[in-house]
Design a protein around this motif. Structure first.
Motif, PDB file in Angstrom:
ATOM      1  N   ARG A 109       0.845  -1.188   0.000  1.00  0.00           N
ATOM      2  CA  ARG A 109       0.000   0.000   0.000  1.00  0.00           C
ATOM      3  C   ARG A 109       0.885   1.245   0.000  1.00  0.00           C
ATOM      4  NH1 ARG A 109      -5.150   0.851   0.291  1.00  0.00           N
ATOM      5  NH2 ARG A 109      -6.094   2.708   1.255  1.00  0.00           N
ATOM      6  N   ILE A 110       0.532   2.203  -0.829  1.00  0.00           N
ATOM      7  CA  ILE A 110       1.243   3.470  -0.897  1.00  0.00           C
ATOM      8  C   ILE A 110       0.328   4.555  -0.345  1.00  0.00           C
ATOM      9  CG2 ILE A 110       2.389   5.152  -2.382  1.00  0.00           C
ATOM     10  CD1 ILE A 110       2.846   2.932  -4.395  1.00  0.00           C
ATOM     11  N   GLU A 111       0.815   5.261   0.647  1.00  0.00           N
ATOM     12  CA  GLU A 111       0.058   6.348   1.254  1.00  0.00           C
ATOM     13  C   GLU A 111       0.773   7.666   0.993  1.00  0.00           C
ATOM     14  OE1 GLU A 111      -0.313   5.409   5.378  1.00  0.00           O
ATOM     15  OE2 GLU A 111      -1.709   3.747   5.036  1.00  0.00           O
ATOM     16  N   PHE A 112       0.064   8.606   0.365  1.00  0.00           N
ATOM     17  CA  PHE A 112       0.617   9.927   0.086  1.00  0.00           C
ATOM     18  C   PHE A 112       0.149  10.887   1.185  1.00  0.00           C
ATOM     19  CE2 PHE A 112       0.348   7.724  -3.949  1.00  0.00           C
ATOM     20  CZ  PHE A 112       1.605   7.939  -4.485  1.00  0.00           C
ATOM     21  N   VAL A 113       1.105  11.528   1.822  1.00  0.00           N
ATOM     22  CA  VAL A 113       0.812  12.384   2.976  1.00  0.00           C
ATOM     23  C   VAL A 113       1.039  13.840   2.597  1.00  0.00           C
ATOM     24  CG1 VAL A 113       1.342  12.852   5.388  1.00  0.00           C
ATOM     25  CG2 VAL A 113       1.581  10.512   4.487  1.00  0.00           C
ATOM     26  N   PRO A 114      -0.025  14.644   2.513  1.00  0.00           N
ATOM     27  CA  PRO A 114       0.153  16.060   2.169  1.00  0.00           C
ATOM     28  C   PRO A 114       0.925  16.808   3.244  1.00  0.00           C
ATOM     29  CG  PRO A 114      -2.133  15.362   1.864  1.00  0.00           C
ATOM     30  CD  PRO A 114      -1.442  14.270   2.637  1.00  0.00           C
ATOM     31  N   ALA A 115       1.568  17.889   2.836  1.00  0.00           N
ATOM     32  CA  ALA A 115       2.237  18.758   3.801  1.00  0.00           C
ATOM     33  C   ALA A 115       1.188  19.416   4.694  1.00  0.00           C
ATOM     34  CB  ALA A 115       3.052  19.817   3.069  1.00  0.00           C
ATOM     35  N   ALA A 116       1.584  19.804   5.876  1.00  0.00           N
ATOM     36  CA  ALA A 116       0.663  20.425   6.822  1.00  0.00           C
ATOM     37  C   ALA A 116       0.008  21.656   6.206  1.00  0.00           C
ATOM     38  CB  ALA A 116       1.409  20.812   8.093  1.00  0.00           C
ATOM     39  N   GLY A 117      -1.315  21.694   6.255  1.00  0.00           N
ATOM     40  CA  GLY A 117      -2.053  22.840   5.743  1.00  0.00           C
ATOM     41  C   GLY A 117      -2.351  22.797   4.264  1.00  0.00           C
ATOM     42  N   ALA A 118      -1.828  21.814   3.533  1.00  0.00           N
ATOM     43  CA  ALA A 118      -2.053  21.718   2.085  1.00  0.00           C
ATOM     44  C   ALA A 118      -3.215  20.789   1.784  1.00  0.00           C
ATOM     45  CB  ALA A 118      -0.799  21.220   1.381  1.00  0.00           C
ATOM     46  N   THR A 119      -3.945  21.086   0.726  1.00  0.00           N
ATOM     47  CA  THR A 119      -5.042  20.242   0.258  1.00  0.00           C
ATOM     48  C   THR A 119      -4.614  19.569  -1.036  1.00  0.00           C
ATOM     49  OG1 THR A 119      -6.709  21.698   1.227  1.00  0.00           O
ATOM     50  CG2 THR A 119      -7.440  20.177  -0.485  1.00  0.00           C
ATOM     51  N   LEU A 187       4.534  14.380   0.850  1.00  0.00           N
ATOM     52  CA  LEU A 187       4.504  15.390  -0.196  1.00  0.00           C
ATOM     53  C   LEU A 187       5.018  16.715   0.350  1.00  0.00           C
ATOM     54  CD1 LEU A 187       1.019  14.584  -1.733  1.00  0.00           C
ATOM     55  CD2 LEU A 187       3.259  13.750  -2.469  1.00  0.00           C
ATOM     56  N   ARG A 188       5.609  17.502  -0.533  1.00  0.00           N
ATOM     57  CA  ARG A 188       6.148  18.796  -0.124  1.00  0.00           C
ATOM     58  C   ARG A 188       5.180  19.901  -0.502  1.00  0.00           C
ATOM     59  NH1 ARG A 188      12.119  19.039  -2.454  1.00  0.00           N
ATOM     60  NH2 ARG A 188      11.022  18.288  -4.286  1.00  0.00           N
ATOM     61  N   GLN A 189       5.253  20.986   0.217  1.00  0.00           N
ATOM     62  CA  GLN A 189       4.354  22.098   0.005  1.00  0.00           C
ATOM     63  C   GLN A 189       4.885  23.027  -1.068  1.00  0.00           C
ATOM     64  OE1 GLN A 189       3.590  24.989   3.322  1.00  0.00           O
ATOM     65  NE2 GLN A 189       1.673  23.863   3.440  1.00  0.00           N
ATOM     66  N   ARG A 199      -0.307  27.311  -2.194  1.00  0.00           N
ATOM     67  CA  ARG A 199      -1.275  27.007  -3.237  1.00  0.00           C
ATOM     68  C   ARG A 199      -1.966  25.685  -2.969  1.00  0.00           C
ATOM     69  NH1 ARG A 199       2.311  28.476  -8.632  1.00  0.00           N
ATOM     70  NH2 ARG A 199       2.355  30.723  -8.333  1.00  0.00           N
ATOM     71  N   ASP A 200      -3.202  25.603  -3.448  1.00  0.00           N
ATOM     72  CA  ASP A 200      -3.953  24.363  -3.377  1.00  0.00           C
ATOM     73  C   ASP A 200      -3.321  23.388  -4.364  1.00  0.00           C
ATOM     74  OD1 ASP A 200      -5.856  22.475  -2.933  1.00  0.00           O
ATOM     75  OD2 ASP A 200      -7.433  23.440  -4.094  1.00  0.00           O
ATOM     76  N   LEU A 201      -2.890  22.196  -3.893  1.00  0.00           N
ATOM     77  CA  LEU A 201      -2.220  21.227  -4.748  1.00  0.00           C
ATOM     78  C   LEU A 201      -3.244  20.310  -5.380  1.00  0.00           C
ATOM     79  CD1 LEU A 201       0.764  20.353  -2.414  1.00  0.00           C
ATOM     80  CD2 LEU A 201       0.625  22.111  -4.168  1.00  0.00           C
ATOM     81  N   ARG A 202      -3.430  20.417  -6.680  1.00  0.00           N
ATOM     82  CA  ARG A 202      -4.446  19.612  -7.366  1.00  0.00           C
ATOM     83  C   ARG A 202      -3.749  18.666  -8.320  1.00  0.00           C
ATOM     84  NH1 ARG A 202      -9.613  22.517  -7.218  1.00  0.00           N
ATOM     85  NH2 ARG A 202      -9.300  24.428  -6.051  1.00  0.00           N
TER      86      ARG A 202
END
Length: 202
Positions: A109-119, A187-189, A199-202
């Motif tokens: 399983r691969i889990e992608f973890v956003p940076a704090a405060g990022a969507t 993930l990096r912000q 910025r909102d990461l889409r």
């Protein structure tokens, strides 16, 4: 015949452009036999890892559109077994036939973890082994807290690189029979250097 595309020409009303002599290349077709239960996704790349075409058919066998003669690689991404990369060659006015059989893999399983405060709503990534592309995929967030996907790979050493959103992140990891914990990719912000706005990461 394969599609011909000519870019960079602008026509004014009443004008004519001499394109010279266009020589059409006689193409060939890739035919793939598989078990429909594998639910494979097929992509064709050239020998330099450049994307060429997506291959699908409403009914088996899977057939490509006409491809120019040359050497290619078929990237196979099945459900529940390991991805495969199969080399093949196209000859003019002939079918090239490949048979795809499942290759057992270890589920990870691969889990992608956003940076704090990022969507982050979606992530595109690719996995390589010894520099060679093994697979690429795209995962969308199921909930606000879950951005994850299962992959099946044969045991070995790999490298995962996110391709979207920016900035890219690369993580080396190992696949082994005894490993069951998920691979967490931090993930990096992305920060606007001028305004200092995240910025909102889409």
């Amino acid at each position: 015949h394969p599609q011909i595309r000519i870019d960079g020409i602008e026509l004014q009303p009443g004008a004519a452009v001499d394109l010279g002599v266009l020589q059409l290349v006689r193409g060939g077709t890739l035919v793939v036999h598989d078990d429909p239960a594998m639910k494979c996704v097929y992509d064709v790349f050239d020998t330099h890892d450049r994307y060429v075409a997506y291959v699908s058919s409403p009914a088996p066998p899977v057939r490509s559109d006409l491809l120019p003669p040359g050497d290619y690689r078929l990237h196979v991404r099945p459900q529940g077994s390991a991805p495969q990369v199969l080399p093949f060659s196209i000859t003019a006015e002939r079918d090239t036939v490949l048979t795809v059989k499942p290759v057992p893999g270890v589920r990870r399983r691969i889990e992608f973890v956003p940076a704090a405060g990022a969507t982050v709503r979606a992530v595109s990534y690719e996995i390589r082994q010894a520099g060679a592309r093994v697979m690429g995929n795209y995962v969308e967030a199921k909930t606000a807290d879950e951005l994850a996907q299962d992959v099946w790979l044969v045991p070995g050493e790999y490298e995962l690189t996110t391709t979207r959103p920016a900035p890219k992140v690369t993580v080396a990891f190992t696949i082994a029979e005894a490993m069951r914990e998920p691979l967490r990719v931090q993930l990096r912000q992305r920060v606007d250097a001028v305004a200092g706005v995240v910025r909102d990461l889409r």
